[in-house]
Design a protein around this motif. Structure first.
Motif, PDB file in Angstrom:
ATOM      1  N   ASP A 174       0.780  10.382 -11.827  1.00 38.81           N
ATOM      2  CA  ASP A 174      -0.088  11.778 -12.275  1.00 38.81           C
ATOM      3  C   ASP A 174       0.350  12.284 -12.535  1.00 38.81           C
ATOM      4  OD1 ASP A 174      -1.805  10.989  -9.747  1.00 38.81           O
ATOM      5  OD2 ASP A 174      -0.735  12.601  -8.523  1.00 38.81           O
ATOM      6  N   GLU A 175       1.904  12.510 -13.098  1.00 40.17           N
ATOM      7  CA  GLU A 175       2.516  12.995 -14.218  1.00 40.17           C
ATOM      8  C   GLU A 175       2.335  12.902 -15.847  1.00 40.17           C
ATOM      9  OE1 GLU A 175       6.491  13.936 -13.907  1.00 40.17           O
ATOM     10  OE2 GLU A 175       6.024  14.798 -11.427  1.00 40.17           O
ATOM     11  N   LEU A 176       1.676  11.164 -15.559  1.00 36.39           N
ATOM     12  CA  LEU A 176       1.587  10.452 -16.746  1.00 36.39           C
ATOM     13  C   LEU A 176       0.265  10.595 -16.977  1.00 36.39           C
ATOM     14  CD1 LEU A 176       3.721   8.106 -16.581  1.00 36.39           C
ATOM     15  CD2 LEU A 176       4.431   9.566 -17.491  1.00 36.39           C
ATOM     16  N   ASP A 177      -0.771  11.220 -16.013  1.00 37.16           N
ATOM     17  CA  ASP A 177      -2.238  10.931 -15.648  1.00 37.16           C
ATOM     18  C   ASP A 177      -2.303   9.746 -16.144  1.00 37.16           C
ATOM     19  OD1 ASP A 177      -4.682  11.731 -15.102  1.00 37.16           O
ATOM     20  OD2 ASP A 177      -4.498  11.987 -18.549  1.00 37.16           O
ATOM     21  N   ILE A 178      -1.989   8.149 -15.077  1.00 41.16           N
ATOM     22  CA  ILE A 178      -2.299   7.509 -15.204  1.00 41.16           C
ATOM     23  C   ILE A 178      -2.515   6.727 -13.531  1.00 41.16           C
ATOM     24  CG2 ILE A 178      -1.719   6.420 -17.486  1.00 41.16           C
ATOM     25  CD1 ILE A 178       0.849   5.150 -16.997  1.00 41.16           C
ATOM     26  N   THR A 179      -2.745   5.723 -13.960  1.00 45.71           N
ATOM     27  CA  THR A 179      -2.758   5.325 -11.868  1.00 45.71           C
ATOM     28  C   THR A 179      -1.884   4.049 -11.895  1.00 45.71           C
ATOM     29  OG1 THR A 179      -4.747   3.454 -12.356  1.00 45.71           O
ATOM     30  CG2 THR A 179      -5.511   5.439 -12.082  1.00 45.71           C
ATOM     31  N   LYS A 195      13.713   7.378  -3.700  1.00 45.66           N
ATOM     32  CA  LYS A 195      12.511   8.082  -2.751  1.00 45.66           C
ATOM     33  C   LYS A 195      12.535   6.765  -1.417  1.00 45.66           C
ATOM     34  CE  LYS A 195       8.646   9.975  -2.771  1.00 45.66           C
ATOM     35  NZ  LYS A 195       7.573  10.856  -3.667  1.00 45.66           N
ATOM     36  N   LEU A 196      12.881   5.360  -1.651  1.00 46.79           N
ATOM     37  CA  LEU A 196      13.160   4.391  -0.575  1.00 46.79           C
ATOM     38  C   LEU A 196      15.020   4.097  -0.145  1.00 46.79           C
ATOM     39  CD1 LEU A 196      11.515   1.679  -2.569  1.00 46.79           C
ATOM     40  CD2 LEU A 196      10.137   2.688  -1.019  1.00 46.79           C
ATOM     41  N   ASN A 197      16.000   5.288  -0.238  1.00 46.95           N
ATOM     42  CA  ASN A 197      16.954   5.016  -0.404  1.00 46.95           C
ATOM     43  C   ASN A 197      17.437   3.898   0.382  1.00 46.95           C
ATOM     44  OD1 ASN A 197      19.612   6.256   0.435  1.00 46.95           O
ATOM     45  ND2 ASN A 197      18.454   6.787   2.853  1.00 46.95           N
ATOM     46  N   LEU A 198      16.998   3.240  -1.049  1.00 52.64           N
ATOM     47  CA  LEU A 198      17.875   1.755  -0.700  1.00 52.64           C
ATOM     48  C   LEU A 198      18.685   0.583  -1.993  1.00 52.64           C
ATOM     49  CD1 LEU A 198      14.255  -0.882   0.238  1.00 52.64           C
ATOM     50  CD2 LEU A 198      16.503  -0.229   1.524  1.00 52.64           C
ATOM     51  N   SER A 199      19.659   0.265  -1.762  1.00 54.21           N
ATOM     52  CA  SER A 199      20.882   0.528  -2.737  1.00 54.21           C
ATOM     53  C   SER A 199      20.502  -0.839  -3.912  1.00 54.21           C
ATOM     54  CB  SER A 199      21.984  -0.324  -2.596  1.00 54.21           C
ATOM     55  OG  SER A 199      21.819  -1.604  -1.401  1.00 54.21           O
ATOM     56  N   SER A 200      20.540  -0.574  -5.013  1.00 54.08           N
ATOM     57  CA  SER A 200      20.111  -2.227  -5.965  1.00 54.08           C
ATOM     58  C   SER A 200      20.147  -3.562  -5.332  1.00 54.08           C
ATOM     59  CB  SER A 200      20.582  -2.049  -7.574  1.00 54.08           C
ATOM     60  OG  SER A 200      21.328  -0.208  -7.917  1.00 54.08           O
ATOM     61  N   LYS A 249       0.917  -1.164  -0.126  1.00 52.72           N
ATOM     62  CA  LYS A 249       0.085  -0.122   0.192  1.00 52.72           C
ATOM     63  C   LYS A 249       1.132   1.072  -0.172  1.00 52.72           C
ATOM     64  CE  LYS A 249      -2.265   1.066   3.855  1.00 52.72           C
ATOM     65  NZ  LYS A 249      -2.201   2.275   4.365  1.00 52.72           N
ATOM     66  N   GLU A 250       1.451   1.052   1.001  1.00 52.25           N
ATOM     67  CA  GLU A 250       2.895   2.735   1.046  1.00 52.25           C
ATOM     68  C   GLU A 250       3.266   2.890  -0.312  1.00 52.25           C
ATOM     69  OE1 GLU A 250       2.182   5.135   3.161  1.00 52.25           O
ATOM     70  OE2 GLU A 250       1.200   3.630   4.044  1.00 52.25           O
ATOM     71  N   ILE A 251       4.081   1.394  -0.834  1.00 46.58           N
ATOM     72  CA  ILE A 251       5.112   1.923  -2.215  1.00 46.58           C
ATOM     73  C   ILE A 251       3.942   2.032  -3.848  1.00 46.58           C
ATOM     74  CG2 ILE A 251       6.188   0.896  -3.312  1.00 46.58           C
ATOM     75  CD1 ILE A 251       7.808  -0.995  -1.428  1.00 46.58           C
ATOM     76  N   THR A 252       3.084   2.041  -3.548  1.00 43.05           N
ATOM     77  CA  THR A 252       1.332   2.065  -4.380  1.00 43.05           C
ATOM     78  C   THR A 252       1.722   3.741  -4.678  1.00 43.05           C
ATOM     79  OG1 THR A 252       1.377  -0.104  -4.405  1.00 43.05           O
ATOM     80  CG2 THR A 252      -0.371   1.924  -5.140  1.00 43.05           C
ATOM     81  N   GLY A 253       1.692   4.061  -2.687  1.00 44.87           N
ATOM     82  CA  GLY A 253       1.456   5.871  -2.678  1.00 44.87           C
ATOM     83  C   GLY A 253       2.603   5.963  -2.759  1.00 44.87           C
ATOM     84  N   LEU A 254       3.535   5.570  -2.751  1.00 45.24           N
ATOM     85  CA  LEU A 254       5.009   6.722  -3.308  1.00 45.24           C
ATOM     86  C   LEU A 254       5.079   6.573  -5.113  1.00 45.24           C
ATOM     87  CD1 LEU A 254       7.691   5.151  -0.653  1.00 45.24           C
ATOM     88  CD2 LEU A 254       6.436   7.423  -0.815  1.00 45.24           C
ATOM     89  N   TYR A 255       4.512   5.591  -5.852  1.00 48.69           N
ATOM     90  CA  TYR A 255       4.551   6.074  -7.119  1.00 48.69           C
ATOM     91  C   TYR A 255       2.812   7.172  -7.553  1.00 48.69           C
ATOM     92  CZ  TYR A 255       6.776   1.731  -8.398  1.00 48.69           C
ATOM     93  OH  TYR A 255       7.937   0.938  -8.697  1.00 48.69           O
ATOM     94  N   ARG A 256       2.656   6.843  -6.867  1.00 47.47           N
ATOM     95  CA  ARG A 256       1.175   8.377  -7.416  1.00 47.47           C
ATOM     96  C   ARG A 256       1.798  10.194  -8.265  1.00 47.47           C
ATOM     97  NH1 ARG A 256      -1.848   7.686  -2.514  1.00 47.47           N
ATOM     98  NH2 ARG A 256      -2.760   6.055  -3.545  1.00 47.47           N
ATOM     99  N   PRO A 257       3.255  10.519  -7.145  1.00 46.65           N
ATOM    100  CA  PRO A 257       3.446  11.367  -7.695  1.00 46.65           C
ATOM    101  C   PRO A 257       3.550  10.921  -9.017  1.00 46.65           C
ATOM    102  CG  PRO A 257       4.042  10.962  -5.480  1.00 46.65           C
ATOM    103  CD  PRO A 257       3.482  10.032  -5.602  1.00 46.65           C
ATOM    104  N   PHE A 258       4.440  10.166  -8.963  1.00 48.00           N
ATOM    105  CA  PHE A 258       5.065   9.809 -10.032  1.00 48.00           C
ATOM    106  C   PHE A 258       3.991  10.037 -12.254  1.00 48.00           C
ATOM    107  CE2 PHE A 258       7.903   8.568  -7.901  1.00 48.00           C
ATOM    108  CZ  PHE A 258       8.938   9.738  -7.886  1.00 48.00           C
TER     109      PHE A 258
END
Length: 144
Positions: A33-38, A120-125, A22-31
């Motif tokens: 939104d720029e593409l106008d897709i869910t 955004k997650l601040n995790l290494s590859s 749920k949280e990761i999906t929420g982090l995707y939202r602003p990016f």
């Protein structure tokens, strides 16, 4: 040996998996939104960017979605001019999905999303790969 203690939220595997999804999906939202897709539309687009012209059933298999869930999502993408749904001439029960030019153009814009999410997650590859492999291992066991 049976355990008669009530389940505790903090001891459950399902709860942190639910929350992180749920949280990761929420982090995707602003990016997105720029593409106008869910987010679900983004998943469909990734499938079609890999292979255009798939049937609704093929997309559903890849995304673990039934056609009842997928069809309204595809109709919304079609209404935006991103894709087109075509019935096969040989079997009109089968609907194939094709990207419109605007859907193909979205791919270039979406290329930045994975790097933005990693930042955004601040995790290494390596951490992200390890997490993905662990989750995939669980998914593979569930599907057997």
């Amino acid at each position: 040996m049976e355990n008669h203690n009530p389940p505790q939220l903090g001891n459950q595997l399902c709860f942190p998996l639910y929350v992180i999804a749920k949280e990761i999906t929420g982090l995707y939202r602003p990016f997105l939104d720029e593409l106008d897709i869910t987010y679900p539309q983004y998943l469909v687009m990734m499938v079609l960017w890999e292979k255009d012209g798939l049937t609704v059933n093929q997309i559903g298999e890849k995304l673990y979605l039934d056609s009842g869930t997928l069809t309204p999502l595809l109709k919304r993408l079609e209404a935006k001019g991103i894709l087109i749904r075509k019935r096969k001439k040989e079997d009109e029960r089968v609907v194939e999905i094709f990207l419109q030019q605007s859907g193909k153009d979205l791919q270039q814009k979406a290329c930045q999303i994975p790097a933005k999410m990693q930042e955004k997650l601040n995790l290494s590859s390596e951490d992200l790969l390890e997490l993905k492999e662990t989750v995939q291992k669980i998914l593979n066991k569930i599907q057997k």
